[in-house]
Enzyme design. Structure first.
Site, PDB file in Angstrom:
ATOM      1  N   ASP A   1      -7.169  -1.503   3.529  1.00  7.96           N
ATOM      2  CA  ASP A   1      -6.248  -2.584   3.159  1.00  7.96           C
ATOM      3  C   ASP A   1      -6.682  -3.936   3.723  1.00  7.96           C
ATOM      4  OD1 ASP A   1      -4.502  -0.752   1.907  1.00  7.96           O
ATOM      5  OD2 ASP A   1      -3.584  -0.263   3.828  1.00  7.96           O
TER       6      ASP A   1
ATOM      7  N   ASP B   1       0.866  -1.170   0.000  1.00  4.17           N
ATOM      8  CA  ASP B   1       0.000   0.000   0.000  1.00  4.17           C
ATOM      9  C   ASP B   1       0.912   1.232   0.000  1.00  4.17           C
ATOM     10  OD1 ASP B   1      -2.308   1.716   0.493  1.00  4.17           O
ATOM     11  OD2 ASP B   1      -1.529   1.851   2.544  1.00  4.17           O
TER      12      ASP B   1
ATOM     13  N   ASP C   1      -1.665  -0.813   6.111  1.00  4.48           N
ATOM     14  CA  ASP C   1      -1.891  -0.295   7.461  1.00  4.48           C
ATOM     15  C   ASP C   1      -3.283   0.259   7.677  1.00  4.48           C
ATOM     16  OD1 ASP C   1      -1.692   2.058   5.909  1.00  4.48           O
ATOM     17  OD2 ASP C   1      -1.049   3.185   7.683  1.00  4.48           O
TER      18      ASP C   1
END
Length: 799
Positions: free
Chosen positions: A676, A477, A672
């Site tokens: 996600d 990410d 995080d």
């Protein structure tokens, strides 16, 4: 309102358990290994098929208390109220009291580690038995070997048959007292129909000792005895039975010491939390109280140099805190009012007061310890193969021993066939003891997961550790993962009135972009926010809510369009000229487009190094983000990522992971945020930053306590080293048994070789276990400096 950035690990509640009415062990009611049986309308749960069959045959016997639970000798330690005891080699075996596992015979361990420096009671007990065994065993061995090393047998001639009586007197306490835990565990394994290493040891020692007693009785009754294997069938070998016990005890003591060593890192973590806290009372007085008397909402003082006793937020004072015990980060972190602090960290030079949020078992440190314990006791898929082999291995060895006995009794030399039969069959039972096979996987896992915890890498279970080693694609990410997650406003077309409304809605979100907007309004523009109602966040897109009866939307372009709004020709004309590295947040109020923010973030300093290391290792690296393509590609170029999937919703991230898996890739996802979580759960291995949201951490199999992406590289290398150690251990154990069993059966004798005898078989068996233990401990030598734990409290400065 600032977002919560401290590590929080949500642990799922334990499954319900029931007591097996036959053996007294705890059984998970959701997946009882032995199945269930209904009796008089009540369902009973069982740990094994054997227990279920016994209960079905005579249920009233067991329900009336006419049975004895399968335990070993009386518990060496007193039970701890409320504690659960788990087998270190089989996490499915759970009991409410200490004792021996009825399956493998190992001592059950409390599921919560202790910070005590006292020696392990089982290790102390086994050591005491070993010492007594050696003291009695050495003269026994000298007497038994005197015929071999002393010409003309002067001692035997002088003492005569009394020599055998002396041997029996020396051997009996070794077999009966020193070997009592081993014999009881062997008996329990038979009762549980769960053959294991102690089954073979018990059979071997029992056969050798009983045979020797029978031979001695015949000698004392007048049967002539010549101390030579080749001249008479009746020859006791008390020394073999005794030294098998002694050598097995040597292996047990070494194994217990190794297990103690592997738990040192966790015990050091346990010791980090002080037992008391200085509580500030309502009248201003301060009082030291046990942690059991401290509750959320209390205010405690932490003086310079002291360990922080609780999780909470700084109320007053300024200091720096050494968080290396939890994160591995050596640089102290500045702390001011409203900053989060965690139990087990060390206060620097300032005196602070802390408002308690979590205490005791609820703290981050306690949850880390609990997670490490769960992971160390969990099983990996390769262990299923070992369990399957072990289930057939012991019965197979017993059959081989029986065939060996029958073969020598039928085909052996006429004058000594019984001796050959007994010696070889006992040797097969002893040398084939599967302790090395049973230790191969658990020892390596405990060492690997313990070392990972010391370096700030937490594995939720052992399966995640196994899978991580075979990962060949890592997906990152962007915001909060590759970047520091503290974005700031680069430019804005929003006036103060609209900013107040937008920030008031955003303050309910944990997303880093929302944090940037809130800080921009409250700290940079000094605006006062207002309460927001009916706030609804759509992960990866935006948020809407009501402030002062006005409907506010803030999010990406797709979010506004999904709500029937347009940014107009002015907004569309400005879009191509926006900074390429920024994320755009559009704002609409009461259905009217008001303007946008450009929010930028900075890369984590270690991101490029982590990506480079993964790329050099042949790993496919992908950036997966909900940000616009131009910003994502600009950021990816800085870190060296060549494959970017941008402008994705959480569902799109999930699909991207599934697509990579469909291509045959073993995928790790690093993230995080809440958006996600689906991708983290879909990946073969989900890796969450401990500074991320609770949802992300819960969905992941691996957590990096320190937000350093080089931990991904370190975790993968450690996983590969641990799995390599397991395979080496299994190879050692299997090769050892394949080569040793035929030799113990006397296969070399027809070709001019000699019998190895039970004593040498026991020595070889112990050596195989020691080799597995040493090989498992070998990866604990770190290739790079690891976290250094304090083992004693720092000096306290009054203040």
């Amino acid at each position: 309102m600032p977002t919560r950035r401290s590590l929080s690990l949500d642990l799922a509640p334990a499954d319900q358990t029931a007591t097996d009415p036959v053996c007294g062990m705890s059984v998970e009611t959701t997946t009882p290994r032995g199945g269930t049986h209904s009796h008089n309308g009540t369902i009973y749960y069982f740990c094994s098929d054997g227990c279920r069959r016994k209960f079905a045959a005579d249920a009233d016997k067991y329900l009336s208390g006419g049975h004895q639970p399968m335990t070993a000798e009386p518990p060496i330690v007193a039970p701890v109220p409320g504690a659960r005891y788990v087998c270190p080699m089989d996490p499915d075996v759970v009991s409410d009291r200490p004792g021996a596992c009825p399956k493998c015979g190992m001592a059950l361990e409390p599921d919560v580690p202790s910070d005590s420096d006292a020696p392990d009671p089982e290790q102390r007990d086994m050591t005491r038995r070993l010492i007594v065994g050696v003291v009695l065993g050495v003269p026994l061995l000298i007497l038994a070997m005197t015929d071999m090393f002393v010409p003309s047998q002067p001692l035997a001639a002088a003492i005569g048959e009394r020599l055998l009586v002396v041997q029996a007197v020396l051997a009996t306490p070794i077999v009966v007292w020193c070997g009592w835990p081993l014999l009881v565990r062997a008996w329990n394994s038979v009762r549980a129909i769960s053959p294991n290493m102690f089954t073979l040891i018990g059979l071997g020692v029992g056969v050798a000792y009983v045979y020797s007693l029978v031979a001695l009785a015949l000698v004392l009754s007048g049967t002539h005895l010549v101390h030579s294997l080749g001249q008479h069938e009746l020859e006791p070998f008390f020394e073999s039975a005794a030294w098998v016990v002694i050598l097995v005890l040597v292996g047990q003591v070494l194994e217990l010491r190794a297990r103690t060593r592997t738990g040192d890192a966790v015990r050091k973590l346990v010791r980090l939390t002080p037992k008391t806290a200085r509580v500030i009372l309502s009248d201003g007085r301060e009082e030291d109280r046990p942690l059991e008397m401290v509750h959320p909402g209390d205010v405690v003082r932490v003086r310079p140099g002291e360990y922080v006793p609780v999780d909470g937020t700084v109320r007053d004072g300024t200091t720096t805190v050494d968080e290396s015990s939890l994160t591995g980060e050596p640089t102290p972190v500045p702390k001011t009012a409203a900053a989060a602090v965690m139990a087990g960290t060390v206060n620097g030079s300032g005196s602070i007061t802390v408002t308690v949020a979590r205490v005791g078992g609820e703290t981050v440190l306690a949850q880390v310890i609990h997670l490490v314990g769960i992971a160390q006791r969990s099983r990996i898929p390769i262990q299923r193969l070992v369990d399957h082999v072990s289930a057939w291995f012991v019965p197979a060895v017993v059959l081989i021993a029986a065939a060996t006995f029958a073969g020598w009794l039928w085909f052996g030399p006429p004058e000594s066939r019984l001796v050959y039969a007994v010696v070889c069959s006992v040797s097969v039972l002893v040398i084939a003891c599967p302790c090395a096979l049973g230790l191969a996987t658990p020892m390596a896992l405990v060492v690997g997961i313990g070392r990972a915890a010391g370096q700030g890498v937490l594995f939720r279970d052992a399966a995640a550790l196994e899978r991580l080693g075979s990962v060949d694609a890592v997906v990152f990410d962007k915001t909060g993962t590759l970047t520091v997650g503290r974005p700031k406003i680069l430019s804005s077309t929003i006036d103060d009135a609209a900013l107040v409304l937008a920030a008031s809605v955003e303050q309910a979100s944990e997303h880093p972009l929302a944090t940037a907007i809130v800080k921009h309004a409250t700290e940079e523009r000094r605006l006062t926010l207002r309460p927001a109602q009916n706030v609804q966040a759509t992960a990866g897109q935006g948020v809407r809510g009501t402030v002062d009866n006005r409907v506010v939307l803030a999010g990406n372009l797709a979010y506004l369009q999904a709500n029937g709004l347009s940014i107009g020709k002015e907004g569309e004309a400005l879009s191509p000229n926006l900074p390429s590295t920024g994320t755009i947040v559009y704002v609409a109020i009461d259905g009217k487009y008001e303007g946008y923010f450009v929010v930028g973030d900075e890369l984590r300093p270690e991101s490029a190094a982590a990506v480079a290391s993964l790329t050099e290792a042949g790993i496919r690296v992908v950036m997966l983000t909900g940000d616009r393509k131009a910003a994502a590609e600009a950021m990816a170029k800085q870190v060296g990522i060549h494959e970017v999937i941008a402008e994705t919703l959480p569902a799109d991230k999930y699909k991207a992971i599934e697509k990579l898996k469909a291509e045959g890739r073993v995928v790790a996802m690093v993230g995080d945020g809440i958006n996600d979580a689906p991708a983290l759960a879909a990946a073969d291995v989900g890796i969450a930053l401990g500074t991320g949201t609770d949802v992300a951490v819960t969905a992941a199999g691996v957590t990096l306590v320190r937000p350093d992406l080089r931990g991904v590289v370190a975790a993968r290398e450690l996983s590969r080293a641990t799995i390599r150690s397991i395979r080496q251990n299994l190879g050692l154990a299997f090769v050892y048994n394949v080569l040793a069993i035929p030799v113990a059966a006397g296969l070399l004798v027809p070709f001019g070789g000699s019998l190895i005898g039970p004593v040498w078989a026991a020595a070889a068996m112990s050596l195989s276990s020691v080799s597995v233990i040493l090989n498992s401990l070998r990866p604990t030598r770190p290739s790079a400096p690891a976290t250094t734990f304090r083992t004693s409290p720092p000096a306290t400065t009054a203040g």
